[in-house]
Motif scaffolding. Structure first.
Motif, PDB file in Angstrom:
ATOM      1  N   ARG A 276       2.077   1.524  -3.513  1.00  0.00           N
ATOM      2  CA  ARG A 276       1.015   2.372  -4.295  1.00  0.00           C
ATOM      3  C   ARG A 276       0.723   3.584  -4.022  1.00  0.00           C
ATOM      4  O   ARG A 276       0.750   4.333  -5.182  1.00  0.00           O
ATOM      5  CB  ARG A 276      -0.163   1.398  -4.048  1.00  0.00           C
ATOM      6  CG  ARG A 276      -1.438   1.851  -4.897  1.00  0.00           C
ATOM      7  CD  ARG A 276      -2.815   1.518  -4.454  1.00  0.00           C
ATOM      8  NE  ARG A 276      -3.319   2.084  -3.144  1.00  0.00           N
ATOM      9  CZ  ARG A 276      -3.885   3.186  -3.279  1.00  0.00           C
ATOM     10  NH1 ARG A 276      -3.936   3.860  -4.442  1.00  0.00           N
ATOM     11  NH2 ARG A 276      -4.255   3.794  -2.118  1.00  0.00           N
TER      12      ARG A 276
ATOM     13  N   GLU B 219       0.750  -1.145  -0.049  1.00  0.00           N
ATOM     14  CA  GLU B 219      -0.040  -0.065   0.010  1.00  0.00           C
ATOM     15  C   GLU B 219       0.777   1.447   0.134  1.00  0.00           C
ATOM     16  O   GLU B 219       0.549   2.290  -0.706  1.00  0.00           O
ATOM     17  CB  GLU B 219      -0.950  -0.073   1.273  1.00  0.00           C
ATOM     18  CG  GLU B 219      -1.965   1.318   1.282  1.00  0.00           C
ATOM     19  CD  GLU B 219      -2.817   1.447   0.219  1.00  0.00           C
ATOM     20  OE1 GLU B 219      -3.382   2.732  -0.065  1.00  0.00           O
ATOM     21  OE2 GLU B 219      -2.915   0.239  -0.520  1.00  0.00           O
TER      22      GLU B 219
ATOM     23  N   ASP C 228      -8.005  -1.280  -7.841  1.00  0.00           N
ATOM     24  CA  ASP C 228      -7.582  -0.045  -7.448  1.00  0.00           C
ATOM     25  C   ASP C 228      -8.487   1.087  -7.936  1.00  0.00           C
ATOM     26  O   ASP C 228      -8.587   1.847  -7.324  1.00  0.00           O
ATOM     27  CB  ASP C 228      -5.906   0.097  -8.002  1.00  0.00           C
ATOM     28  CG  ASP C 228      -5.325   1.371  -7.173  1.00  0.00           C
ATOM     29  OD1 ASP C 228      -5.357   1.726  -6.161  1.00  0.00           O
ATOM     30  OD2 ASP C 228      -4.842   2.215  -8.114  1.00  0.00           O
TER      31      ASP C 228
ATOM     32  N   ARG D   4     -10.723   3.740  -5.396  1.00  0.00           N
ATOM     33  CA  ARG D   4     -10.679   5.275  -5.219  1.00  0.00           C
ATOM     34  C   ARG D   4     -11.749   6.268  -5.092  1.00  0.00           C
ATOM     35  O   ARG D   4     -11.478   7.051  -3.910  1.00  0.00           O
ATOM     36  CB  ARG D   4     -10.260   5.821  -6.748  1.00  0.00           C
ATOM     37  CG  ARG D   4      -8.604   5.487  -7.126  1.00  0.00           C
ATOM     38  CD  ARG D   4      -8.069   5.817  -8.360  1.00  0.00           C
ATOM     39  NE  ARG D   4      -6.971   4.976  -8.657  1.00  0.00           N
ATOM     40  CZ  ARG D   4      -5.616   5.788  -8.868  1.00  0.00           C
ATOM     41  NH1 ARG D   4      -5.514   7.284  -8.574  1.00  0.00           N
ATOM     42  NH2 ARG D   4      -4.673   5.064  -9.093  1.00  0.00           N
TER      43      ARG D   4
END
Length: 191
Positions: free
Chosen positions: A134, A131, A181, A185
């Motif tokens: 990312r 994470e 992903d 968002r």
């Protein structure tokens, strides 16, 4: 005189090309600088600007190479230095900050002598989570004055850390990750 001194330090190929100057293998740097200065198309301010650009590019290249060298794995470094494998952990401890050395010292004695075990312990203890990678990948901004090449290098490292952390090995897994992903968002972190 200052112009000649700067010429000696830098690659003059670009200026020679721009001015259309013919050089031979017998020409020394001083000869090339004289040819540049005596060229009918020579403009000192332009040449100084070109030399400055070349100098900045060289400095950026050196910085990039140094960064690449810093990212070389510890294993490659100690092998290249010719250090025996039994000495890797003691050598490593001597270079680590106290916080890292304390993590190693807490390990059982037989494990403490094994570099692979210690490496695994340190990586697990201080490893960035997928994470984190990312977030670094999706929110990374180019620093002012930084080269685009550096940004590409950093983004590549963040993406690689993110994908490796989630064990993404094929295109289907990558598509699934990107889809999930993208779905996450707009959703609040509470959900």
């Amino acid at each position: 005189m200052a112009f000649l001194a700067r010429c000696k330090k830098l690659d003059l190929g670009r200026i020679v090309e721009d001015l259309g100057i013919e050089i031979t293998p017998a020409d020394r740097v001083v000869d090339i600088c004289r040819k540049i200065k005596t060229s009918p198309d020579f403009e000192e301010e332009f040449a100084k600007g070109q030399l400055e650009v070349i100098s900045q590019e060289r400095e950026a290249q050196r910085a990039y190479e140094l960064k690449k060298l810093r990212n070389t794995s510890a294993t490659e470094t100690v092998r290249a230095a010719g250090i025996e494998e039994e000495e890797w952990v003691p050598q490593l401890i001597s270079f680590l900050p106290l916080e890292f050395a304390q993590v190693i010292i807490k390990e059982p004695e037989e494990k403490m002598r094994d570099y692979v075990s210690i490496k695994e312990v340190l990586l697990n203890r201080f490893k960035m989570k997928p994470e984190t990678f990312r977030l670094k990948f999706t929110q990374h901004q180019r620093k002012s004055g930084a080269l685009w090449k550096e940004m590409v290098f950093e983004l590549g490292n963040y993406l690689e850390g993110w994908l490796d952390g989630l064990d993404v090995k094929d295109f289907k897994s990558l598509k699934d990750l990107m889809t999930v992903d993208q779905l996450k968002r707009p959703v609040s972190s509470d959900i």
